[in-house]
Design a protein around this motif. Structure first.
Motif, PDB file in Angstrom:
ATOM      1  N   VAL A   1       1.069   0.923  -7.550  1.00  0.00           N
ATOM      2  CA  VAL A   1       2.173   0.597  -6.641  1.00  0.00           C
ATOM      3  C   VAL A   1       1.695   0.389  -5.201  1.00  0.00           C
ATOM      4  O   VAL A   1       2.438  -0.135  -4.374  1.00  0.00           O
ATOM      5  N   ILE A   2       0.494   0.804  -4.871  1.00  0.00           N
ATOM      6  CA  ILE A   2      -0.085   0.475  -3.566  1.00  0.00           C
ATOM      7  C   ILE A   2      -1.456  -0.158  -3.804  1.00  0.00           C
ATOM      8  O   ILE A   2      -2.078   0.073  -4.840  1.00  0.00           O
ATOM      9  N   SER A   3      -1.907  -0.948  -2.842  1.00  0.00           N
ATOM     10  CA  SER A   3      -3.162  -1.669  -3.023  1.00  0.00           C
ATOM     11  C   SER A   3      -4.352  -0.718  -3.039  1.00  0.00           C
ATOM     12  O   SER A   3      -4.281   0.406  -2.531  1.00  0.00           O
ATOM     13  N   GLU A   4      -5.428  -1.211  -3.586  1.00  0.00           N
ATOM     14  CA  GLU A   4      -6.691  -0.468  -3.616  1.00  0.00           C
ATOM     15  C   GLU A   4      -7.120  -0.084  -2.192  1.00  0.00           C
ATOM     16  O   GLU A   4      -7.574   1.028  -1.942  1.00  0.00           O
ATOM     17  N   GLU A   5      -6.946  -1.024  -1.265  1.00  0.00           N
ATOM     18  CA  GLU A   5      -7.350  -0.797   0.123  1.00  0.00           C
ATOM     19  C   GLU A   5      -6.518   0.309   0.769  1.00  0.00           C
ATOM     20  O   GLU A   5      -7.052   1.211   1.420  1.00  0.00           O
ATOM     21  N   THR A   6      -5.213   0.239   0.580  1.00  0.00           N
ATOM     22  CA  THR A   6      -4.326   1.254   1.155  1.00  0.00           C
ATOM     23  C   THR A   6      -4.641   2.626   0.576  1.00  0.00           C
ATOM     24  O   THR A   6      -4.677   3.626   1.302  1.00  0.00           O
ATOM     25  N   ALA A   7      -4.891   2.669  -0.723  1.00  0.00           N
ATOM     26  CA  ALA A   7      -5.211   3.939  -1.374  1.00  0.00           C
ATOM     27  C   ALA A   7      -6.502   4.531  -0.814  1.00  0.00           C
ATOM     28  O   ALA A   7      -6.590   5.740  -0.545  1.00  0.00           O
TER      29      ALA A   7
END
Ligand SMILES: [Zn+2]
Length: 210
Positions: free
Chosen positions: A18-24
């Motif tokens: 539900v959130i991008s790899e980058e945000t995570a």
């Protein structure tokens, strides 16, 4: 020792991003700071790279800690069912309780799990004034994390003391600063008063500055 009793099990759960790899990745780095330098220090583990977040509600009605290792996510809530506020909760440390309840176990688990790296995130200095990724003359703010495809670089023109002298008119009474100016000085001719005797002391163009 730990009880083998399972209270709730859900084997059919399927993960959905539900959130991008980058945000995570960036979020994990920030939550790591909570344990290394922030409110969650008491939960720090010996063997695992713990990330976490403390929480409190108004007047210490509830205190919480959520911890994340390569293997587990777990959290503790401490409070009263009837919602009373208590000095005991104010004095309690949710990171410490989490560590005693779960952290020491999480620390002892042997596994090959590791947090994923993220090549789309760039780590670089940020500007102390704007918080954006540092450009050439930005004052040092610290280490920041940026999505590689959205480099939000500081566009502010920070003052540069060395160049400032040539940008403003040199004082007419100072022969030293005038001779130090390059031949093609940016000082407009109009700013030098025509009647000023100091104007005569201007170094001729052919003569090199001392
Ligand atoms: Zn800047």
């Amino acid at each position: 020792s730990f009880s083998e009793r399972v209270y709730l099990e859900n084997d059919s759960w399927k993960g959905e991003r539900v959130i991008s790899e980058e945000t995570a990745f960036i979020m994990r780095k920030m939550l790591r700071e909570v344990v290394v330098n922030g409110t969650g220090k008491k939960a720090a583990l010996q063997n695992k790279e713990l990330c976490g977040k403390t929480g409190t509600t108004e007047n210490y009605r509830d205190i919480l800690f959520a911890g994340l290792t390569e293997d587990y996510v777990s959290s503790v809530w401490i409070g009263y069912d009837n919602g009373i506020n208590s000095q005991a909760l104010k004095d309690a440390s949710s990171p410490e309780i989490w560590k005693n309840v779960f952290g020491n176990y999480a620390d002892s688990v042997e596994s090959d799990a590791s947090f994923p790296e993220c090549e789309n995130v760039k780590i670089s200095a940020y500007c102390a004034e704007t918080g954006k990724q540092s450009a050439k003359r930005c004052p040092w703010g610290g280490k920041g994390y940026y999505k590689a495809d959205q480099p939000d670089t500081c566009k502010k023109s920070h003052p540069v003391p060395v160049l400032k002298a040539s940008a403003s008119p040199a004082p007419v009474t100072s022969t030293v600063s005038e001779s130090a100016l390059p031949v093609t000085s940016a000082v407009p001719e109009a700013t030098v008063p025509v009647t000023s005797p100091a104007a005569e002391t201007t170094v001729p163009a052919a003569e090199p500055a001392p």
